[in-house]
Design an enzyme around this catalytic site. Structure first.
Site, PDB file in Angstrom:
ATOM      1  N   HIS A  72      -8.436  -8.875  -6.087  1.00 23.22           N
ATOM      2  CA  HIS A  72      -9.042  -8.570  -4.779  1.00 23.22           C
ATOM      3  C   HIS A  72     -10.459  -8.014  -4.929  1.00 23.22           C
ATOM      4  O   HIS A  72     -11.396  -8.536  -4.299  1.00 23.22           O
ATOM      5  CB  HIS A  72      -8.146  -7.607  -4.009  1.00 23.22           C
ATOM      6  CG  HIS A  72      -8.736  -7.106  -2.731  1.00 23.22           C
ATOM      7  ND1 HIS A  72      -9.081  -7.933  -1.683  1.00 23.22           N
ATOM      8  CD2 HIS A  72      -9.081  -5.842  -2.339  1.00 23.22           C
ATOM      9  CE1 HIS A  72      -9.587  -7.211  -0.693  1.00 23.22           C
ATOM     10  NE2 HIS A  72      -9.610  -5.935  -1.073  1.00 23.22           N
ATOM     11  N   HIS A  96     -14.343  -0.361  -4.002  1.00 27.30           N
ATOM     12  CA  HIS A  96     -14.067   0.083  -2.633  1.00 27.30           C
ATOM     13  C   HIS A  96     -12.652   0.608  -2.413  1.00 27.30           C
ATOM     14  O   HIS A  96     -12.406   1.364  -1.464  1.00 27.30           O
ATOM     15  CB  HIS A  96     -14.366  -1.045  -1.632  1.00 27.30           C
ATOM     16  CG  HIS A  96     -13.360  -2.154  -1.644  1.00 27.30           C
ATOM     17  ND1 HIS A  96     -13.398  -3.182  -2.556  1.00 27.30           N
ATOM     18  CD2 HIS A  96     -12.284  -2.389  -0.856  1.00 27.30           C
ATOM     19  CE1 HIS A  96     -12.395  -4.016  -2.320  1.00 27.30           C
ATOM     20  NE2 HIS A  96     -11.699  -3.559  -1.298  1.00 27.30           N
ATOM     21  N   GLU A 100      -8.891   5.285  -2.543  1.00 27.44           N
ATOM     22  CA  GLU A 100      -7.651   5.201  -1.768  1.00 27.44           C
ATOM     23  C   GLU A 100      -6.426   4.980  -2.643  1.00 27.44           C
ATOM     24  O   GLU A 100      -5.367   5.563  -2.396  1.00 27.44           O
ATOM     25  CB  GLU A 100      -7.758   4.060  -0.751  1.00 27.44           C
ATOM     26  CG  GLU A 100      -6.525   3.904   0.112  1.00 27.44           C
ATOM     27  CD  GLU A 100      -6.630   2.717   1.044  1.00 27.44           C
ATOM     28  OE1 GLU A 100      -5.610   2.386   1.672  1.00 27.44           O
ATOM     29  OE2 GLU A 100      -7.722   2.140   1.147  1.00 27.44           O
ATOM     30  N   ASP A 101      -6.566   4.145  -3.674  1.00 24.12           N
ATOM     31  CA  ASP A 101      -5.391   3.691  -4.414  1.00 24.12           C
ATOM     32  C   ASP A 101      -5.214   4.310  -5.790  1.00 24.12           C
ATOM     33  O   ASP A 101      -4.257   3.977  -6.489  1.00 24.12           O
ATOM     34  CB  ASP A 101      -5.455   2.156  -4.575  1.00 24.12           C
ATOM     35  CG  ASP A 101      -5.342   1.444  -3.235  1.00 24.12           C
ATOM     36  OD1 ASP A 101      -4.819   2.054  -2.295  1.00 24.12           O
ATOM     37  OD2 ASP A 101      -5.789   0.292  -3.133  1.00 24.12           O
ATOM     38  N   ASP A 163     -14.357  -7.322   2.344  1.00 23.31           N
ATOM     39  CA  ASP A 163     -13.000  -6.836   2.081  1.00 23.31           C
ATOM     40  C   ASP A 163     -12.021  -7.432   3.093  1.00 23.31           C
ATOM     41  O   ASP A 163     -10.954  -7.934   2.741  1.00 23.31           O
ATOM     42  CB  ASP A 163     -13.012  -5.304   2.152  1.00 23.31           C
ATOM     43  CG  ASP A 163     -11.608  -4.707   2.092  1.00 23.31           C
ATOM     44  OD1 ASP A 163     -10.822  -5.135   1.240  1.00 23.31           O
ATOM     45  OD2 ASP A 163     -11.317  -3.807   2.899  1.00 23.31           O
ATOM     46  N   ASP A 284     -17.512 -31.963  23.392  1.00 20.70           N
ATOM     47  CA  ASP A 284     -18.450 -31.520  22.362  1.00 20.70           C
ATOM     48  C   ASP A 284     -17.756 -30.632  21.334  1.00 20.70           C
ATOM     49  O   ASP A 284     -18.057 -29.458  21.179  1.00 20.70           O
ATOM     50  CB  ASP A 284     -19.640 -30.791  22.985  1.00 20.70           C
ATOM     51  CG  ASP A 284     -19.211 -29.660  23.906  1.00 20.70           C
ATOM     52  OD1 ASP A 284     -18.039 -29.669  24.335  1.00 20.70           O
ATOM     53  OD2 ASP A 284     -20.040 -28.775  24.178  1.00 20.70           O
TER      54      ASP A 284
END
Length: 761
Positions: A72, A96, A100-101, A163, A284
């Site tokens: 990712h 990024h 958080e992880d 992301d 169109d």
């Protein structure tokens, strides 16, 4: 501190991991400088360092698909590289999700990569480590912080878009309900954000991917229909392309490209819904794009198109002379095909305009001339006026989470009408905008003092709908002020918010006066002014969550806080500041009430373990006084009556001021009453609401009360032309806490101007 040199060029990685060639160049594993020509050696070193840092930290993690998590960040960084991001942006793409992880903190990021990359990572990081009362509140706070970070460095949202795009590309691995939630957020927020930044290629893909999960059946039907008609469409476009190409060559234009492209699926679906047409009626579904070298050649190419094909009236738009707010530039025209007699959309632009249309802000990153390479939003940068307006609106309105998210969505969608100020400045407004929307777009004070408007030099009514090219002039007067009628024809969320805010602020002075009068009547005139400036009164204001005493008085006048609450807290504040060893000898209100409170506390200390709601009168006939209708949680006092037993009043009730002290007995609410029993009993409360007079406002309020478990036993609405509606309600509540929470939620409704509790003493 981690040094770039600590990562050798020959370091090996998991063989199952596919590392793109451009990244291998940065890692020194491949010699192909042409793949990263725009990056300096220092930036390549930074990217290598960020990748290896992320690789090590994510090495034990996998995505829902089962693939290594590092895939990712690699894909996000690759998208940023395609968008022309600098080394810091690409490095942030790798990092990024670190905060958080993993156990790495923002301070760790700054120590290893500097403050610039820390700012980018913090701006993108989700707020999963914070606790919120609802998903909507979580989402609102997330976007508040992201927009603030965007104002400092616009690259934050570009990293976030990359992301989100990769997450949308791999959404099939999540549960269906989560797919729909993420797809809805993407369609409502991130696709419009990409459009605002002019990144067309991301906007279109985000819309189509969201469409796929939100309307899967319609998505498949349109996709299959386009595939079925592909051969016929390509044959028609080929005739148009060859005709235009021949004529451009005859005109002497040397460098050009003419190509056909199908419109994206969500765009076709939106057009079908908006125009209420079937797919067969949408002609169109493909467009021809002409790209030339010079701007002057765009208009030459336009003449070629109109000469070769019959133009459709009203379908020409000049976005070169009048660019969109996101800096998009092109000539758009609609013509009829020669053989099929079907409409064809033609777009004409230069190569530079095409680059901006595809990549938006990423096509011309702006950097500070000093202090590094931080992309900075300058004060005079017109393409970010929408962001500044969003931040201004956010600071003006302390909205609840739902209202904030509705405002964000309203501010992100396309502007359709372009009008001019008398100084020839161009403003973009929503379709259907009026002079009032225009006035508030100029400045809040211009809107608040708007007395009239001129459009193209002629006086018009304030509800006149503006059209493209109108020159608008606002006439202001010092004594003019907003009218509630304006809310019936304004279309911009910011104008509507500022009108509501004015009415709330306008009533502030009269509510301060009302609160002052109520408090003075309760405490007496003697020494009242000195009391307002005293330390105890400031303590009471702060304990009631107000910044100053005037705010507290306004709260009393509004009905946000009851007079009993203020008086009782004032007594406590006065008592806390008195030396215990030297009690005051003079008989003051605070002394008298303090003694009463002590008596009540003694009763509470000796409460019987019973289910009676009130302690101190067990087995005695009693009733709740109708003048002050106290409810559990409010201090109370009992008054002996001649024929109705004990009357329960709130402490400080005006009707008890003349009652002899010998007829008053200390009582208190029984805190030992079982919860189920407590819930079964409700107490009457009368409230008065001032709200903007519109269709459905009473129903919206009643729906909110129903959602909060509040029973309404009476309702009356009074209206007067040009004034707020007054709604009187009789409700039943369990206790003061439930009433306070209900009042707080009702006040957050955008149409509610004032809400107060009514006493009948």
């Amino acid at each position: 501190m981690i040094a770039v040199a600590s990562f050798p060029a020959d370091r090996s990685f998991d063989n199952s991991l596919e590392i793109p060639d451009w990244l291998r160049v940065c890692l020194g594993q491949l010699s192909a400088p042409e793949l990263v020509q725009t990056l300096s050696p220092e930036e390549r070193g930074l990217i290598a360092k960020a990748f290896t840092f992320a690789y090590d930290l994510h090495s034990e993690q996998c995505r829902k698909s089962g693939e290594p998590y590092i895939v990712h960040p690699i894909e996000v960084a690759g998208l940023l590289r395609e968008l022309g991001g600098d080394g810091a942006a690409i490095a942030a793409g790798f990092l990024h999700d670190i905060v958080e992880d993993t156990s790495i903190t923002a301070d760790d990021i700054e120590a290893d990569f500097g403050a610039e990359i820390r700012g980018l990572v913090e701006g993108v990081t989700k707020l999963s480590k914070f606790q919120f009362s609802s998903k909507t509140e979580h989402q609102a706070e997330n976007f508040r912080r992201m927009f603030l970070a965007m104002a400092k460095d616009i690259r934050v949202i570009v990293v976030k878009l990359a992301d989100r795009l990769h997450n949308m590309r791999t959404l099939e691995h999540l549960a269906p309900e989560k797919q729909k939630r993420i797809a809805r957020e993407t369609l409502d927020i991130f696709a419009p954000l990409a459009n605002r930044l002019g990144i067309g290629r991301i906007k279109w893909e985000l819309e189509d991917l969201s469409f796929k999960y939100l309307k899967p059946k319609a998505f498949r039907e349109i996709r299959d229909l386009i595939a079925d008609k592909r051969a016929d469409r390509e044959a028609r476009l080929e005739v148009v392309i060859s005709t235009i190409s021949e004529r451009l060559e005859q005109l002497g234009i040397q460098s050009f490209e003419v190509s056909g492209r199908p419109k994206h699926l969500h765009g076709i679906y939106s057009k079908m819904q908006k125009q209420k047409k079937e797919f067969s009626e949408i002609y169109d579904i493909a467009a021809v794009r002409i790209i030339v070298e010079k701007q002057s050649e765009c208009y030459s190419a336009l003449s070629v198109v109109h000469d070769a094909f019959r133009p459709i009236p009203g379908r020409f738009k000049d976005y070169i002379g009048l660019p969109k707010p996101n800096r998009y530039q092109s000539l758009h025209t609609g013509v009829m095909g020669r053989q099929s007699q079907r409409p064809i959309e033609v777009q004409i632009r230069t190569y530079e305009m095409h680059e901006v249309a595809e990549y938006g802000i990423a096509a011309h990153w702006k950097y500070k001339e000093s202090g590094g390479s931080t992309a900075q939003m300058s004060d005079d940068d017109a393409k970010f006026t929408w962001l500044r307006q969003l931040l201004d609106w956010q600071s003006d309105l302390k909205a609840d989470a739902k209202e904030y998210m509705e405002g964000v969505k309203a501010n992100l969608f396309d502007d359709d009408v372009f009008v001019f100020t008398p100084d020839s400045d161009v403003l973009a407004l929503k379709h259907g905008a009026t002079p009032i929307d225009f006035a508030y777009r100029i400045h809040t004070e211009v809107g608040n003092h708007c007395a009239g408007a001129k459009v193209n030099g002629r006086m018009v009514t304030l509800d006149t709908v503006l059209e493209n090219g109108d020159i608008v002039e606002i006439v202001t007067q010092k004594n003019s002020h907003p009218s509630l009628d304006w809310l019936n024809f304004t279309v911009t969320h910011s104008a509507q918010t500022r009108i509501r805010n004015w009415f709330k602020k306008y009533h502030r002075d009269e509510n301060i006066a009302r609160g002052r009068e109520m408090l003075e009547k309760e405490l007496g005139k003697k020494g009242f002014e000195a009391l307002l400036k005293s330390e105890p009164m400031q303590m009471v204001a702060e304990r009631c969550n107000y910044h100053c005493v005037d705010d507290l008085l306004a709260g009393v006048g509004y009905g946000y806080i009851t007079l009993n609450q203020v008086v009782n807290r004032l007594r406590v504040a006065v008592q806390s500041l008195q030396p215990k060893e030297e009690p005051r000898s003079d008989s003051t209100l605070a002394d008298e009430l303090t003694s009463r409170m002590k008596s009540t506390m003694q009763v509470q200390a000796g409460e019987a373990k019973s289910n009676a709601p009130i302690c101190g009168i067990e087995g005695i006939l009693h009733h709740i006084a109708g003048c002050c209708t106290p409810i559990p949680g409010e201090p109370i006092v009992g008054v002996v009556t001649r024929d109705r037993g004990i009357s329960i009043h709130g402490q400080g009730c005006p009707n008890t001021s003349s009652i002899p002290i010998e007829r008053m007995i200390p009582v208190s609410w029984n805190s030992n009453v079982a919860t189920d029993s407590k819930r079964a009993q409700t107490y009457p409360v009368d409230v008065s609401i001032e709200a903007i007079d519109r269709v459905g406002v009473l129903n919206d309020i009643l729906t909110r009360l129903k959602d909060y478990g509040i029973n309404v036993h009476s309702a009356r609405v009074r209206t007067d032309a040009g004034k707020p509606a007054t709604i009187d309600l009789g409700i039943g509540v369990h206790d003061l806490d439930q009433l306070d929470r209900t009042f707080a939620r009702i006040r957050k409704m955008g149409d509610v101007l004032h809400l107060r509790r009514v006493f009948h003493g």
